[in-house]
Design a protein around this motif. Structure first.
Motif, PDB file in Angstrom:
ATOM      1  N   ALA A 186       0.840  -1.206   0.000  1.00 31.15           N
ATOM      2  CA  ALA A 186       0.000   0.000   0.000  1.00 31.15           C
ATOM      3  C   ALA A 186       0.873   1.254   0.000  1.00 31.15           C
ATOM      4  N   GLU A 187       1.962   1.222   0.778  1.00 31.85           N
ATOM      5  CA  GLU A 187       2.865   2.379   0.816  1.00 31.85           C
ATOM      6  C   GLU A 187       3.494   2.621  -0.551  1.00 31.85           C
ATOM      7  N   TRP A 188       3.936   1.534  -1.192  1.00 36.77           N
ATOM      8  CA  TRP A 188       4.561   1.683  -2.510  1.00 36.77           C
ATOM      9  C   TRP A 188       3.551   2.133  -3.553  1.00 36.77           C
ATOM     10  N   LYS A 189       2.328   1.687  -3.395  1.00 44.63           N
ATOM     11  CA  LYS A 189       1.274   2.134  -4.313  1.00 44.63           C
ATOM     12  C   LYS A 189       1.106   3.647  -4.188  1.00 44.63           C
ATOM     13  N   ASN A 190       1.106   4.128  -2.928  1.00 45.36           N
ATOM     14  CA  ASN A 190       0.983   5.575  -2.692  1.00 45.36           C
ATOM     15  C   ASN A 190       2.193   6.325  -3.244  1.00 45.36           C
ATOM     16  N   VAL A 191       3.378   5.771  -3.043  1.00 44.86           N
ATOM     17  CA  VAL A 191       4.596   6.413  -3.554  1.00 44.86           C
ATOM     18  C   VAL A 191       4.545   6.496  -5.077  1.00 44.86           C
ATOM     19  N   LEU A 192       4.147   5.409  -5.724  1.00 47.18           N
ATOM     20  CA  LEU A 192       4.068   5.416  -7.193  1.00 47.18           C
ATOM     21  C   LEU A 192       3.001   6.389  -7.687  1.00 47.18           C
ATOM     22  N   ALA A 193       1.876   6.464  -6.973  1.00 45.45           N
ATOM     23  CA  ALA A 193       0.831   7.423  -7.352  1.00 45.45           C
ATOM     24  C   ALA A 193       1.356   8.858  -7.213  1.00 45.45           C
ATOM     25  N   ASP A 194       2.097   9.111  -6.125  1.00 48.27           N
ATOM     26  CA  ASP A 194       2.689  10.443  -5.936  1.00 48.27           C
ATOM     27  C   ASP A 194       3.693  10.760  -7.040  1.00 48.27           C
ATOM     28  N   LEU A 195       4.510   9.781  -7.393  1.00 54.03           N
ATOM     29  CA  LEU A 195       5.485   9.993  -8.477  1.00 54.03           C
ATOM     30  C   LEU A 195       4.773  10.288  -9.795  1.00 54.03           C
ATOM     31  N   LYS A 196       3.708   9.563 -10.046  1.00 55.47           N
ATOM     32  CA  LYS A 196       2.945   9.791 -11.280  1.00 55.47           C
ATOM     33  C   LYS A 196       2.365  11.200 -11.292  1.00 55.47           C
ATOM     34  N   ASN A 197       1.762  11.601 -10.162  1.00 56.54           N
ATOM     35  CA  ASN A 197       1.188  12.949 -10.074  1.00 56.54           C
ATOM     36  C   ASN A 197       2.258  14.024 -10.215  1.00 56.54           C
ATOM     37  N   ASP A 198       3.396  13.811  -9.576  1.00 59.34           N
ATOM     38  CA  ASP A 198       4.499  14.768  -9.699  1.00 59.34           C
ATOM     39  C   ASP A 198       4.974  14.852 -11.143  1.00 59.34           C
ATOM     40  N   GLY A 199       5.045  13.708 -11.806  1.00 59.53           N
ATOM     41  CA  GLY A 199       5.456  13.688 -13.212  1.00 59.53           C
ATOM     42  C   GLY A 199       4.475  14.441 -14.094  1.00 59.53           C
ATOM     43  N   LEU A 200       3.183  14.256 -13.836  1.00 63.23           N
ATOM     44  CA  LEU A 200       2.167  14.969 -14.617  1.00 63.23           C
ATOM     45  C   LEU A 200       2.238  16.475 -14.365  1.00 63.23           C
ATOM     46  N   ARG A 201       2.437  16.848 -13.096  1.00 66.95           N
ATOM     47  CA  ARG A 201       2.576  18.286 -12.794  1.00 66.95           C
ATOM     48  C   ARG A 201       3.813  18.871 -13.472  1.00 66.95           C
ATOM     49  N   LEU A 202       4.905  18.119 -13.457  1.00 72.10           N
ATOM     50  CA  LEU A 202       6.129  18.580 -14.107  1.00 72.10           C
ATOM     51  C   LEU A 202       5.914  18.737 -15.605  1.00 72.10           C
ATOM     52  N   LYS A 203       5.242  17.792 -16.200  1.00 74.30           N
ATOM     53  CA  LYS A 203       4.946  17.852 -17.639  1.00 74.30           C
ATOM     54  C   LYS A 203       4.123  19.101 -17.954  1.00 74.30           C
ATOM     55  N   ASP A 204       3.077  19.363 -17.154  1.00 72.18           N
ATOM     56  CA  ASP A 204       2.252  20.553 -17.374  1.00 72.18           C
ATOM     57  C   ASP A 204       3.045  21.834 -17.177  1.00 72.18           C
ATOM     58  N   GLN A 205       3.915  21.837 -16.174  1.00 74.34           N
ATOM     59  CA  GLN A 205       4.728  23.020 -15.920  1.00 74.34           C
ATOM     60  C   GLN A 205       5.698  23.271 -17.071  1.00 74.34           C
ATOM     61  N   ILE A 206       6.287  22.209 -17.588  1.00 71.93           N
ATOM     62  CA  ILE A 206       7.211  22.357 -18.724  1.00 71.93           C
ATOM     63  C   ILE A 206       6.463  22.882 -19.936  1.00 71.93           C
ATOM     64  N   LYS A 207       5.273  22.358 -20.170  1.00 70.77           N
ATOM     65  CA  LYS A 207       4.467  22.817 -21.304  1.00 70.77           C
ATOM     66  C   LYS A 207       4.123  24.292 -21.156  1.00 70.77           C
TER      67      LYS A 207
END
Length: 119
Positions: free
Chosen positions: A42-63
């Protein structure tokens, strides 16, 4: 972007393998091991979800940053063109005088060279 995905995937897989190895190498009961595995899963699932969200935010910020910098460069180019045109208009009336002045200097140099050769 592909390098980032590969890095994140490698990090996630390495973490899962490390956590699994740690779980199986510790002396615990089966029930306790399953409970730990569920919690860590469950912890790793949360970590991966956070990484995914951070990646999406980074992508939007770069755009967004890319769009802003494109607009900024466009405006800068327009401003530079205006400045060059204003400079040309300011220099153009004096251009003839500058050429005449340069011709006078060249003529004076030729006269001086001839005097030096004769003298």
């Amino acid at each position: 972007m592909a390098k980032t995905k590969s890095l994140m995937l490698g990090f996630a897989i390495g973490s899962v393998v490390g956590a699994t190895a740690t779980l199986f190498s510790t002396p615990t009961s089966g029930k306790e091991l399953r409970t730990r595995a569920r919690i860590q899963g469950a912890e790793w699932k949360n970590v991966l979800a956070d990484l995914k969200n951070d990646g999406l935010r980074l992508k939007d910020q770069i755009k967004s940053t890319s769009k802003e910098s494109t607009a900024l460069l466009r405006n800068l180019t327009k401003d530079m063109k205006k400045s060059v045109n204003h400079w040309r208009k300011a220099v153009e009336p004096h251009q003839k005088n500058i050429y005449e002045y340069l011709e006078n200097i060249e003529s004076s140099l030729r006269d001086l060279e001839e005097k030096v050769k004769k003298g």
